[in-house]
Design a protein around this motif. Structure first.
Motif, PDB file in Angstrom:
ATOM      1  N   LEU A 171      37.500  32.833  43.341  1.00 56.45           N
ATOM      2  CA  LEU A 171      37.650  34.089  44.084  1.00 56.45           C
ATOM      3  C   LEU A 171      36.949  35.289  43.431  1.00 56.45           C
ATOM      4  CD1 LEU A 171      38.822  35.025  46.704  1.00 56.45           C
ATOM      5  CD2 LEU A 171      41.055  35.273  45.628  1.00 56.45           C
ATOM      6  N   PRO A 172      37.065  35.480  42.101  1.00 54.00           N
ATOM      7  CA  PRO A 172      36.365  36.624  41.498  1.00 54.00           C
ATOM      8  C   PRO A 172      34.850  36.598  41.720  1.00 54.00           C
ATOM      9  CG  PRO A 172      37.961  35.740  39.960  1.00 54.00           C
ATOM     10  CD  PRO A 172      37.910  34.784  41.111  1.00 54.00           C
ATOM     11  N   TRP A 193      37.690  36.272  33.282  1.00 49.73           N
ATOM     12  CA  TRP A 193      37.347  36.044  31.887  1.00 49.73           C
ATOM     13  C   TRP A 193      38.069  34.859  31.274  1.00 49.73           C
ATOM     14  CZ3 TRP A 193      34.312  37.420  27.774  1.00 49.73           C
ATOM     15  CH2 TRP A 193      33.278  38.293  28.091  1.00 49.73           C
ATOM     16  N   VAL A 202      40.136  27.837  44.791  1.00 45.20           N
ATOM     17  CA  VAL A 202      39.990  29.178  45.363  1.00 45.20           C
ATOM     18  C   VAL A 202      40.355  30.218  44.305  1.00 45.20           C
ATOM     19  CG1 VAL A 202      40.900  30.790  47.077  1.00 45.20           C
ATOM     20  CG2 VAL A 202      40.320  28.470  47.754  1.00 45.20           C
ATOM     21  N   HIS A 203      41.406  29.930  43.545  1.00 44.60           N
ATOM     22  CA  HIS A 203      41.818  30.866  42.503  1.00 44.60           C
ATOM     23  C   HIS A 203      40.721  31.052  41.457  1.00 44.60           C
ATOM     24  CE1 HIS A 203      43.920  32.034  38.743  1.00 44.60           C
ATOM     25  NE2 HIS A 203      44.460  32.888  39.566  1.00 44.60           N
ATOM     26  N   CYS A 230      42.921  43.173  37.624  1.00 47.42           N
ATOM     27  CA  CYS A 230      43.537  41.978  38.211  1.00 47.42           C
ATOM     28  C   CYS A 230      42.481  40.949  38.610  1.00 47.42           C
ATOM     29  CB  CYS A 230      44.367  42.333  39.436  1.00 47.42           C
ATOM     30  SG  CYS A 230      45.832  43.269  39.050  1.00 47.42           S
ATOM     31  N   VAL A 231      41.256  41.416  38.866  1.00 51.08           N
ATOM     32  CA  VAL A 231      40.177  40.493  39.209  1.00 51.08           C
ATOM     33  C   VAL A 231      39.427  40.058  37.948  1.00 51.08           C
ATOM     34  CG1 VAL A 231      38.101  40.165  40.609  1.00 51.08           C
ATOM     35  CG2 VAL A 231      39.937  41.645  41.429  1.00 51.08           C
ATOM     36  N   LEU A 232      39.229  41.027  37.024  1.00 50.54           N
ATOM     37  CA  LEU A 232      38.425  40.738  35.822  1.00 50.54           C
ATOM     38  C   LEU A 232      39.151  39.820  34.842  1.00 50.54           C
ATOM     39  CD1 LEU A 232      36.596  44.058  34.910  1.00 50.54           C
ATOM     40  CD2 LEU A 232      35.593  41.894  35.658  1.00 50.54           C
ATOM     41  N   VAL A 233      40.464  39.982  34.721  1.00 42.78           N
ATOM     42  CA  VAL A 233      41.208  39.170  33.744  1.00 42.78           C
ATOM     43  C   VAL A 233      41.103  37.676  34.078  1.00 42.78           C
ATOM     44  CG1 VAL A 233      43.523  38.626  32.922  1.00 42.78           C
ATOM     45  CG2 VAL A 233      42.696  40.968  32.840  1.00 42.78           C
ATOM     46  N   PRO A 234      41.408  37.268  35.319  1.00 40.37           N
ATOM     47  CA  PRO A 234      41.225  35.837  35.621  1.00 40.37           C
ATOM     48  C   PRO A 234      39.776  35.405  35.471  1.00 40.37           C
ATOM     49  CG  PRO A 234      42.230  36.978  37.488  1.00 40.37           C
ATOM     50  CD  PRO A 234      41.988  37.999  36.450  1.00 40.37           C
TER      51      PRO A 234
END
Lengths: 266, 392
Positions: free
Chosen positions: B270-271, B218, B266-267, B212-216
């Motif tokens: 955030l990662p 990339w 922020v979106h 859920c963190v890595l997908v955004p």
């Protein structure tokens, strides 16, 4: 503790939701990008694949991305190997120069390159964009390859040489397979960097050289058509493919290193 | 130098050369352009020489007027003169029509020019205009850097604040900083608990949450900003949902506001906070907190006195990365923000592409570069191995 867990899950939802929401929107049969969709259809994908502008942009993106990947991977891998081999004064400075594109704000790089490249006649051409993307992407290759070269066990190379391998053979048969995960990760990252890059493309390309992100940006500023949602889904899908490739390379790399560690333990 | 080192340098050379010519040199040229002032001396070479002999007190003599008219009469390409007009009009509005008028009339002017030129336009009879030309016949200028800080040099040489209605840049830098700092604060507030939660997971749950963190992470900044653009628009899903739920009666303007910029930035960033923080949290052994608990620390003491200090390097690394990246943000504010939410990058693009004032673009670039350099310097003191960077 429970409240924190719920909060964290909500943050994870926040992270993925815009990406998830765009999928149903792109399959909408309506003209307006909203939920719930009036019905389902593939018309916006049809629009994408029948539009010469979008197809041309996709083609340009693949051309620029692929050539950038090849150039950045070659130059970056050579430089990483060189940095690992050579001992000289100013090595730190060289490394700092090679990592500059990672810290300089993209807008400053793009604006400066625009002025310099137009003096050399390299604006409004794919060549100029490829050169710029190679410069921006190569540092990532240097970093990833350098990381895998540094874990390389030099006794293996010495063993190969003492058993009669030529330096070229030792490189091809011993070094390359061991650093390959790093090289692949760097190559994928270089391709992704070029494929996703917009700011430099805004400055260096004209309508004839529009890449996919550039075309999307232009589309957003003209009129918001659902075709853009379809284009976004296509780009997301490609990003996910690239993510899978890098993750596989990482898994391959850890498997590669495991037998050594076990032997060390024994 | 041994054979290995020579071969190594040979391998580094191609990329280093490309980097020097294609990156370091252009940015160096930008830094130079922030101070370069070639326009007056290029378009008015004779006037430049004549003005150099003038004391700068009172009115210049006939020699200066003659040189000026001769420069105007001599055939020169329109680009050089156009550059002069733009340059002088930037210094003082009204110079565009004044200079073009003088050039148009120049072939018909008769000596003595100190009379005929003033008859044509009385402005040429004031010392100010000549002092302006004299000041800018110098090949270097501080104008652009000063203007980036809402200051200007008067013809007499003292530095003063520009008119309040032209003062935009100080506010611009403050705004850029305010947005960046708030984005960083929000990222820390959202990212810290999330990273902690991720660090407590294992197995499948961990892989899924990490995804859920890595997908955004990339997916490109453009695509994610586009998603927010679509979601936040007036007819978009958020407004539709709020209307449906009966929370609002009419669609709200969310897009093109500061809130939209905060949400999207922020979106996007955030990662960059969660990932370094997570790697620090993963290395913290639970025994420390357990020891604190067994020694009688209350939960908030365990967190504040034991856990938080150990995670601070991760917070610092992530927060500085987010701050550094947001200071240079361009695409997201352009897409989802209004004109009042644009950051320094927007004006660099504007001066490069739209108003073609490369001096201003260069000065703002230089200031942004110095600002980022400062943050990098601070960052590298906190974590010597900092090497990840921005994409897109």
């Amino acid at each position: 503790m429970r409240a924190i867990r719920i909060f964290a899950v909500l943050v994870l939802v926040f992270l993925v939701s815009p990406i998830v929401v765009i999928f149903p929107l792109s399959f909408s049969s309506g003209e307006v990008l909203t939920l719930p969709t009036p019905g389902w259809s593939l018309r916006w994908y049809e629009d994408f694949f029948y539009s010469s502008r979008w197809l041309e942009a996709t083609k340009n993106s693949f051309i620029v991305g692929t050539i950038t990947m090849v150039l950045a991977t070659a130059l970056g891998t050579f430089a990483a190997l060189g940095l690992n081999m050579a001992q000289f004064r100013g090595k730190k400075l060289v490394l700092a120069i090679l990592s500059l594109p990672m810290v300089v704000p993209v807008i400053v790089a793009a604006s400066s390159m625009y002025v310099a490249f137009s003096a050399m006649g390299l604006t409004n051409s794919l060549t100029g964009l490829i050169i710029a993307h190679t410069i921006v992407a190569a540092p990532y290759v240097v970093i990833t390859v350098l990381a895998s070269v540094q874990t390389l066990d030099m006794t293996l190379v010495r063993a190969a040489l003492s058993l009669g391998a030529t330096p070229a053979q030792a490189f091809r048969e011993v070094v390359l397979p061991l650093i390959l995960p790093g090289v692949i990760a760097g190559a994928v990252f270089a391709f992704a960097t070029s494929f996703d890059e917009l700011v430099i493309a805004i400055f260096l390309t004209g309508p004839d050289q529009f890449t996919l992100p550039r075309q999307m940006f232009a589309g957003l500023r003209e009129m918001l058509s659902p075709t853009i949602a379809a284009a976004a889904v296509i780009m997301i899908t490609l990003s996910l493919v690239l993510l899978v490739i890098t993750e596989s390379a990482r898994v391959y790399a850890t498997r590669l290193n495991k037998p050594n560690r076990q032997q060390d333990a024994r | 130098m041994d054979r290995n080192s020579r071969l190594g340098i040979l391998l580094i050379a191609p990329l280093l050369l490309l980097m020097l010519v294609g990156f370091v040199l252009p940015i160096g040229a930008t830094a130079f352009k922030a101070f370069a002032n070639p326009e007056v001396s290029a378009a008015l070479p004779r006037t430049t020489v004549a003005l150099d002999r003038w004391t700068g007190e009172g009115m210049p003599d006939e020699a200066v007027f003659a040189a000026f008219v001769e420069d105007l009469q001599s055939p020169q390409d329109n680009r050089t003169f156009g550059a002069l007009i733009r340059r002088m009009n930037f210094e003082q509005s009204g110079m565009r029509s004044r200079l073009s008028g003088a050039r148009r009339a120049a072939p018909d002017l008769e000596a003595p020019y100190s009379v005929s030129l003033i008859e044509l336009d009385p402005a040429w009879g004031t010392p100010d205009i000549w002092q302006l030309l004299r000041t800018h016949s110098n090949p270097y200028t501080a104008t652009y850097m000063l203007r980036s800080m809402d200051l200007r040099i008067e013809p007499a040489g003292n530095i003063v604040a520009v008119d309040p209605n032209m003062a935009v840049f100080r506010e611009l830098f403050v705004r850029t900083f305010v947005i960046s700092i708030w984005v960083t604060v929000f990222a820390v507030l959202l990212g810290y608990p999330t990273a902690w939660y991720l660090s407590t997971l294992s197995g499948r749950a961990e892989s899924f949450a990490l995804l859920c963190v890595l997908v955004p992470f990339w997916i490109s900044i453009l695509v994610r900003s586009t998603a927010w653009f679509i979601i936040l628009q007036r007819e978009g899903p958020i407004n539709a949902a709020l209307l449906f739920a009966g929370l609002i009666d009419t669609p709200q303007a969310i897009i093109f506001t500061r809130s939209a910029v905060y949400i999207a930035m922020v979106h996007v960033l955030l990662p960059f906070l969660i990932l370094p923080l997570l790697s620090v949290m993963k290395r913290i052994r639970p025994e420390y907190v357990r020891a604190a608990a067994s020694l009688g620390a209350r939960p908030w003491q365990q967190f504040l006195l034991v856990y938080l200090p150990m995670t601070m390097p991760g917070v610092a690394a992530g927060a500085l990365m987010v701050l550094m990246l947001s200071v240079g943000f361009y695409i997201t504010p352009v897409l989802v923000g209004g004109l009042q939410d644009q950051m320094v990058s927007y004006y660099i693009a504007y001066f490069t592409n739209t108003s073609i004032n490369l001096g201003m673009a260069a000065a703002l670039s230089l200031l942004l570069l110095l600002l980022t350099g400062l943050l990098v310097a601070v960052a590298s003191r906190f974590m010597p191995g900092l090497s990840t960077g921005p994409r897109g």
